[in-house]
Design a protein around this motif. Sequence first.
Motif, PDB file in Angstrom:
ATOM      1  N   ASN A 134      27.750 -14.392  11.821  1.00  0.00           N
ATOM      2  CA  ASN A 134      28.904 -15.069  11.238  1.00  0.00           C
ATOM      3  C   ASN A 134      29.218 -14.367   9.915  1.00  0.00           C
ATOM      4  O   ASN A 134      28.481 -14.531   8.938  1.00  0.00           O
ATOM      5  CB  ASN A 134      28.598 -16.554  11.025  1.00  0.00           C
ATOM      6  N   ARG A 135      30.287 -13.593   9.894  1.00  0.00           N
ATOM      7  CA  ARG A 135      30.589 -12.772   8.720  1.00  0.00           C
ATOM      8  C   ARG A 135      30.851 -13.616   7.477  1.00  0.00           C
ATOM      9  O   ARG A 135      30.437 -13.253   6.373  1.00  0.00           O
ATOM     10  CB  ARG A 135      31.769 -11.844   9.006  1.00  0.00           C
ATOM     11  N   LYS A 136      31.534 -14.739   7.622  1.00  0.00           N
ATOM     12  CA  LYS A 136      31.829 -15.598   6.473  1.00  0.00           C
ATOM     13  C   LYS A 136      30.534 -16.055   5.796  1.00  0.00           C
ATOM     14  O   LYS A 136      30.423 -16.025   4.569  1.00  0.00           O
ATOM     15  CB  LYS A 136      32.662 -16.796   6.918  1.00  0.00           C
ATOM     16  N   ASN A 137      29.546 -16.466   6.580  1.00  0.00           N
ATOM     17  CA  ASN A 137      28.256 -16.883   6.023  1.00  0.00           C
ATOM     18  C   ASN A 137      27.546 -15.712   5.356  1.00  0.00           C
ATOM     19  O   ASN A 137      26.931 -15.867   4.295  1.00  0.00           O
ATOM     20  CB  ASN A 137      27.360 -17.472   7.111  1.00  0.00           C
ATOM     21  N   ALA A 138      27.618 -14.539   5.987  1.00  0.00           N
ATOM     22  CA  ALA A 138      26.984 -13.345   5.421  1.00  0.00           C
ATOM     23  C   ALA A 138      27.634 -12.972   4.089  1.00  0.00           C
ATOM     24  O   ALA A 138      26.939 -12.620   3.125  1.00  0.00           O
ATOM     25  CB  ALA A 138      27.074 -12.187   6.409  1.00  0.00           C
ATOM     26  N   GLU A 191      12.974 -14.855   1.000  1.00  0.00           N
ATOM     27  CA  GLU A 191      14.386 -15.169   1.208  1.00  0.00           C
ATOM     28  C   GLU A 191      14.714 -15.359   2.693  1.00  0.00           C
ATOM     29  O   GLU A 191      15.860 -15.616   3.062  1.00  0.00           O
ATOM     30  CB  GLU A 191      15.222 -14.022   0.599  1.00  0.00           C
ATOM     31  N   ALA A 192      13.721 -15.257   3.578  1.00  0.00           N
ATOM     32  CA  ALA A 192      13.944 -15.261   5.028  1.00  0.00           C
ATOM     33  C   ALA A 192      14.725 -16.486   5.510  1.00  0.00           C
ATOM     34  O   ALA A 192      15.621 -16.357   6.352  1.00  0.00           O
ATOM     35  CB  ALA A 192      12.611 -15.158   5.763  1.00  0.00           C
ATOM     36  N   GLU A 193      14.420 -17.641   4.995  1.00  0.00           N
ATOM     37  CA  GLU A 193      15.123 -18.863   5.430  1.00  0.00           C
ATOM     38  C   GLU A 193      16.600 -18.803   5.049  1.00  0.00           C
ATOM     39  O   GLU A 193      17.472 -19.159   5.842  1.00  0.00           O
ATOM     40  CB  GLU A 193      14.456 -20.090   4.817  1.00  0.00           C
ATOM     41  N   ASN A 194      16.889 -18.329   3.845  1.00  0.00           N
ATOM     42  CA  ASN A 194      18.283 -18.209   3.400  1.00  0.00           C
ATOM     43  C   ASN A 194      19.021 -17.124   4.178  1.00  0.00           C
ATOM     44  O   ASN A 194      20.215 -17.263   4.463  1.00  0.00           O
ATOM     45  CB  ASN A 194      18.348 -17.917   1.906  1.00  0.00           C
ATOM     46  N   ILE A 195      18.324 -16.052   4.510  1.00  0.00           N
ATOM     47  CA  ILE A 195      18.928 -14.987   5.304  1.00  0.00           C
ATOM     48  C   ILE A 195      19.307 -15.520   6.689  1.00  0.00           C
ATOM     49  O   ILE A 195      20.416 -15.291   7.173  1.00  0.00           O
ATOM     50  CB  ILE A 195      17.981 -13.774   5.388  1.00  0.00           C
ATOM     51  N   ALA A 196      18.405 -16.250   7.296  1.00  0.00           N
ATOM     52  CA  ALA A 196      18.692 -16.841   8.612  1.00  0.00           C
ATOM     53  C   ALA A 196      19.840 -17.845   8.520  1.00  0.00           C
ATOM     54  O   ALA A 196      20.716 -17.880   9.392  1.00  0.00           O
ATOM     55  CB  ALA A 196      17.440 -17.499   9.181  1.00  0.00           C
ATOM     56  N   ALA A 197      19.862 -18.634   7.450  1.00  0.00           N
ATOM     57  CA  ALA A 197      20.943 -19.612   7.267  1.00  0.00           C
ATOM     58  C   ALA A 197      22.287 -18.923   7.054  1.00  0.00           C
ATOM     59  O   ALA A 197      23.336 -19.516   7.331  1.00  0.00           O
ATOM     60  CB  ALA A 197      20.628 -20.526   6.084  1.00  0.00           C
TER      61      ALA A 197
END
Length: 79
Positions: A53-57, A23-29
Amino acid sequence: MTQLLLQTQAPDYAAWKAAFDAEAENIAAASLSTLQIWKGDQNAILVLFEVHNRKNAEAWLAKQSALGHPYQAQFLQTA
């Protein structure tokens, strides 16, 4: 600085870690950087992220929840 503390349970840490790494790529995104992972008692796993970026998180957490991943999450501010 905003951080995200995630808690879950996984009876097989190696399998959980492999899925987490995938999931590393999605976590970074999602604007998250993994700071620390802990294994606790009774199969507990805690992950500390730095939030850029809280909204992305929040969107990533919602997606994880929709996929059935049982995470407890808390956003924290450095005091």
